[in-house]
Each structure stands twice: as C-alpha cells, then as structure tokens.
Scaffold this active site. Structure first.
Site, mmCIF file in Angstrom:
data_model
loop_
_atom_site.group_PDB
_atom_site.id
_atom_site.type_symbol
_atom_site.label_atom_id
_atom_site.label_comp_id
_atom_site.label_asym_id
_atom_site.label_seq_id
_atom_site.Cartn_x
_atom_site.Cartn_y
_atom_site.Cartn_z
ATOM 1 N N PRO A 1 0.695 -1.228 -0.110
ATOM 2 C CA PRO A 1 -0.007 -0.006 0.112
ATOM 3 C C PRO A 1 0.920 1.229 0.036
ATOM 4 O O PRO A 1 1.972 1.376 0.669
ATOM 5 C CB PRO A 1 -0.860 -0.181 1.148
ATOM 6 N N SER B 1 -3.873 1.305 -0.401
ATOM 7 C CA SER B 1 -4.195 2.074 0.614
ATOM 8 C C SER B 1 -5.427 2.995 0.704
ATOM 9 O O SER B 1 -5.880 3.306 -0.079
ATOM 10 C CB SER B 1 -2.830 3.209 0.711
ATOM 11 N N GLN C 1 -6.092 -1.574 2.212
ATOM 12 C CA GLN C 1 -5.209 -1.469 3.680
ATOM 13 C C GLN C 1 -5.996 -0.117 4.112
ATOM 14 O O GLN C 1 -6.060 0.902 3.573
ATOM 15 C CB GLN C 1 -3.798 -1.141 3.180
ATOM 16 N N TYR D 1 -6.570 2.702 7.175
ATOM 17 C CA TYR D 1 -5.921 3.523 8.364
ATOM 18 C C TYR D 1 -7.108 3.806 9.024
ATOM 19 O O TYR D 1 -8.060 4.034 8.624
ATOM 20 C CB TYR D 1 -5.338 4.688 8.077
ATOM 21 N N THR E 1 -2.857 -1.637 8.818
ATOM 22 C CA THR E 1 -1.430 -1.248 9.197
ATOM 23 C C THR E 1 -1.374 -0.755 10.581
ATOM 24 O O THR E 1 -2.070 0.244 10.961
ATOM 25 C CB THR E 1 -1.096 -0.145 8.120
ATOM 26 N N ARG F 1 9.503 12.563 9.858
ATOM 27 C CA ARG F 1 10.170 12.612 8.869
ATOM 28 C C ARG F 1 11.002 13.660 8.240
ATOM 29 O O ARG F 1 10.606 14.729 7.875
ATOM 30 C CB ARG F 1 9.296 12.042 7.452
ATOM 31 N N LYS G 1 -0.301 -5.466 9.109
ATOM 32 C CA LYS G 1 0.817 -5.067 8.463
ATOM 33 C C LYS G 1 1.636 -4.289 9.469
ATOM 34 O O LYS G 1 0.891 -3.175 10.170
ATOM 35 C CB LYS G 1 0.627 -4.248 7.241
ATOM 36 N N SER H 1 6.856 -5.865 8.607
ATOM 37 C CA SER H 1 7.237 -4.582 8.039
ATOM 38 C C SER H 1 7.378 -3.477 8.989
ATOM 39 O O SER H 1 6.916 -3.434 10.192
ATOM 40 C CB SER H 1 5.771 -4.250 7.242
ATOM 41 N N HIS I 1 7.297 -0.207 7.992
ATOM 42 C CA HIS I 1 6.923 0.964 6.797
ATOM 43 C C HIS I 1 8.037 1.404 6.135
ATOM 44 O O HIS I 1 8.143 2.404 5.760
ATOM 45 C CB HIS I 1 6.262 1.849 7.713
ATOM 46 N N ARG J 1 9.920 4.213 7.440
ATOM 47 C CA ARG J 1 9.268 5.659 7.562
ATOM 48 C C ARG J 1 8.604 5.811 9.104
ATOM 49 O O ARG J 1 8.194 6.916 9.192
ATOM 50 C CB ARG J 1 8.404 5.664 6.566
ATOM 51 N N ASP K 1 8.093 -6.730 3.609
ATOM 52 C CA ASP K 1 8.479 -5.708 2.954
ATOM 53 C C ASP K 1 9.693 -4.709 3.583
ATOM 54 O O ASP K 1 9.848 -5.207 4.701
ATOM 55 C CB ASP K 1 7.538 -4.795 2.444
ATOM 56 N N GLY K 2 10.321 -4.014 2.830
ATOM 57 C CA GLY K 2 11.257 -3.349 3.487
ATOM 58 C C GLY K 2 12.626 -3.484 2.939
ATOM 59 O O GLY K 2 13.439 -4.256 3.240
ATOM 60 N N GLY K 3 13.104 -2.554 1.670
ATOM 61 C CA GLY K 3 14.186 -2.547 1.087
ATOM 62 C C GLY K 3 14.408 -3.506 -0.083
ATOM 63 O O GLY K 3 15.254 -3.754 -0.616
#
Ligand SMILES: Cc1cc2nc3c(=O)[nH]c(=O)nc-3n(C[C@H](O)[C@H](O)[C@H](O)COP(=O)(O)O)c2cc1C
Length: 386
Positions: free
Chosen positions: A100, A129, A150, A152, A178, A187, A240, A262, A264, A267, A295-297
């Site tokens: 997402p 998302s 997904q 929120y 998530t 960030r 997630k 995950s 994120h 993030r 996920d991630g990279g």
C-alpha cells in the site's frame, strides 16, 4: 479526483508499452527517471525515512548480510522455471505484491489505478491504501479479484465496519490493518522541505494519513478490535507492521490470515531492526498457522529469493513501486513486474533451482555487507544519471 477516475481512463496502448520497454532495460533506469522527474520534495517524501533513517538503512543491510549458495548442473531449462507462489489462495506469477502506498496521484494522475491494473494483468496482487486515489469501488473494477484494502483507522467501530463491508462488497480478498502508525513519525526530510505546508497530500477532500482528523481512533485501535472484526466479518485479516515474535504470536492467536512483517520501509519507528533480520523469529512464532509476507528494502530478484528462503510467502514493494509509477505510469508498472520476473528467473537458474518450493535456508550463507546500505545502494550505477 475520484469522480474523474471513476470513468475508467484507458490503459496504455501497445505502442506505449513497447516504448517503455525500449526506454527502460533495467530498474536502475526507472529509478533514475523517477529522480529526474519528481519534484525534489516529492522524491524525498518517497525515498526518505524517519529521524536518522537507521531503520531504513537496516532494511537494506539485513538483505546484504546474506549471500546466496549456488548449486550447479541441475538441468534448469529456462522454460521450466516456475517463479509462481500463492497468497490467500491466489496464485501469484511471481511472489511480489504492490504494497500500500498513499497519495499516489503525486506520482501519476491515475493514482493507484496503474499498479492495480498492471498487477491484475500480470497475475499478482495490489494492496490499495485507504489514503490514495482512486476509491476501492473504482479500483476493484480493474483488479480482477487481486485487491486487498489497507485501512488506516480514522473513525469509530461503525466507521471501520462500514469500510470492511465496502471492501467485502467490491470483492477485496482481505482487509489489511497497518498497525505501525499510532504516531505519524518525524520525517526530517519532509520537515526540512516544509513539504506538507506547500504540497498537501490530501486529495479529493479525503483524510490522509498525515491528517490529524480522527487519528485518535488509530491510536486506540487494539487487539480487541481485531478480535471483534474477525468474528463479525467473513474476510481474511492481514496485520501489516509486525516486527516481533511476540506480536506475531498474538496475531496468530487472533486468527489473522497473513502476518505482514514490515517497519513501513523505515518511515515510522527509527532505530528498529531490518525486516529480514526479524523474519526468522516471526516464522518460528507463527509456526505455520498463518501466511507470512514481508517488505522493507526489497528491490531485486535476489532480495526476493532471500525472503522466501527465510520463510516468507511473498514480498511487498513500496519505494520501487512508487519510482516505477513515477517513471513510466501504468506501462511502467507492468514493465517493473516483467523485469523482476526476469531477475528472479535468471537468479533461480544460476542457483540451480526450478521451483520456488526448493528455496529454503540451505541457499543462504551469512556474508559481510559489500556496500554502505541506503535506499539506493542496490542500484550502484545510478551515478551515471546525475
Ligand atoms: C510513498 C510511500 C507511501 C506509503 N504509504 C503507505 C500507506 O498509505 N499505507 C501503508 O500501510 N504503508 C504505506 N507505505 C509503506 C509501504 O506499504 C511499505 O511498507 C514500505 O514502503 C516497504 O518498504 P520499501 O519502500 O523499502 O519497499 C508507504 C511507503 C511509501 C514509500
């Protein structure tokens, strides 16, 4: 925007698809084109992580800390290589899913429609998302049943139930919560760019993840809500943002169908572990009682094989998906999947494998990192495009 997208804009022509395939022979060129095309602030929004970006770097580092062990003389005729896997009973042509991604109209005017259509045509799956365009009702028309919503949490139980009912009605295969965003992280790239003041990410009057409205519902969302939703609806639940064995075990006790490892993409919480580092403890805790995604990279065929070797069923793409969409629109999404399929196929042949069920822990050996890990370190030739 939803209204504009609801008239089902046409997909790319064969000419456009061929043109994109001629332009981009490698994913490196797609990333370079995204960097050239996107406003620097949008580039930073996609490429960046939170605070010191340690979690983001560790995602890549965790991948680089494994080497592959090739076996030879195994009769690996290219046509016989089977790169397929499955998730939630759906066959995936390659074990790669679009994760997402919110605010996708920043990358392409059709938002998530490109990924949704490309994944359906190719034979994989998209997580859409709740904070991107188009609405799931529109996306589902293009998804051939290969769509997960997904969500929120931005409202109370009635609000959540209404969303789950919509997901059921339009034929989503699962609902994904998530759970690593109880606070919207700091960030720093976006803050230094004053990104949100200048470029509101919230489109069409819908509430984006960075909007404060209704955030308290996400903050208070907990395992009791998962239990309630699981009991009330006949729709598989995916969590997630699992990053520990402890939470993976609780997820399984709550009848979750997919445990999605995950952080994120680095993030959210900074100074976390790389997801591939966490995967083995999650696999042990889940003990075969749920499917596992990660996920991630992940940006390369070899990355995907490493995840499978450690027990994941499928791998999500975040940043690479966003870059390919910015670079080539809907046609770029299809090309990305084909390029990854080619990488996976060649990697399997070079490892002496013909099916993904042969990929297990024996194909891995611990290794020293060969480069400083960053979001872009798997693209060593990007410098040519500066
Ligand atoms: C631009 C961008 C927007 C994202 N938006 C969402 C979102 O709306 N919902 C969500 O669950 N994850 C979101 N993510 C996280 C991805 O789903 C995924 O977990 C992460 O990007 C994986 O790491 P990778 O980018 O290294 O592939 C977003 C990621 C990016 C890069």
């Amino acid at each position: 925007m939803s209204e504009r997208l609801s008239n089902r804009p046409p997909g790319p022509t064969q000419e456009q698809i061929d043109e994109i395939a001629r332009r981009f022979l490698t994913t490196t060129e797609m990333v370079a084109e995204a960097r050239r095309k996107l406003h620097p602030h949008s580039w930073d929004f996609v490429a960046g992580g939170s605070e010191t970006e340690a979690t983001l770097a560790r995602n890549r580092l965790a991948l680089d800390l494994w080497a592959l062990r090739p076996r030879v003389l195994c009769d690996v005729l290219q046509e016989s290589i089977d790169t397929s896997s499955s998730l939630l009973g759906i066959k995936l042509r390659i074990p790669v899913i679009f994760a997402p991604v919110g605010g996708m109209t920043m990358l392409d005017p059709k938002g998530a429609l490109g990924p949704v259509r490309a994944a359906a045509q190719f034979g994989t799956m998209t997580f859409i998302s709740s904070v991107t365009e188009p609405d799931i009702d529109v996306a589902a028309l293009e998804a051939d049943g290969r769509l997960v919503l997904q969500l929120y949490i931005r409202g109370d139980a009635d609000w959540v139930d209404a969303y789950v009912e919509r997901a059921l009605k339009v034929g989503c295969r699962a609902i994904c919560f998530t759970v690593d965003t109880d606070a919207y992280s700091r960030r720093e790239r976006n803050q230094l760019n004053r990104f949100f003041q200048q470029t509101p990410l919230v489109t069409g009057g819908r509430t984006g993840v960075m909007s404060a409205a209704g955030r308290e519902h996400q903050e208070r969302f907990n395992w009791k809500d998962i239990e309630r939703i699981r009991k009330k609806f006949d729709l598989p639940v995916i969590i997630k943002g699992i990053a520990t064995a402890e939470d993976a075990k609780i997820a399984v006790e709550h009848g979750v169908a997919v445990v999605y490892v995950s952080n994120h993409g680095g993030r959210q919480l900074d100074h976390g572990q790389g997801t591939l580092e966490v995967l083995p403890e999650v696999v042990a805790a889940v003990n075969g009682q749920a499917e596992i995604m990660i996920d991630g990279g992940f940006v390369r065929g070899t990355d995907i094989l490493k995840a499978l070797a450690l027990g994941a069923k499928a791998v999500g793409l975040g940043k690479l998906q966003a870059w390919a969409l910015a670079a080539g629109g809907e046609a770029g999404m299809g090309l990305l999947l084909h390029l990854l399929e080619e990488e996976i196929t060649k990697d399997m042949m070079l490892m002496g494998l013909t099916k993904l069920t042969q990929v297990d822990r024996s194909v891995l050996a611990p290794a020293q990192p060969h480069t400083w890990p960053t979001a872009l370190s798997a693209f060593p030739h990007l410098d040519r495009f500066r």
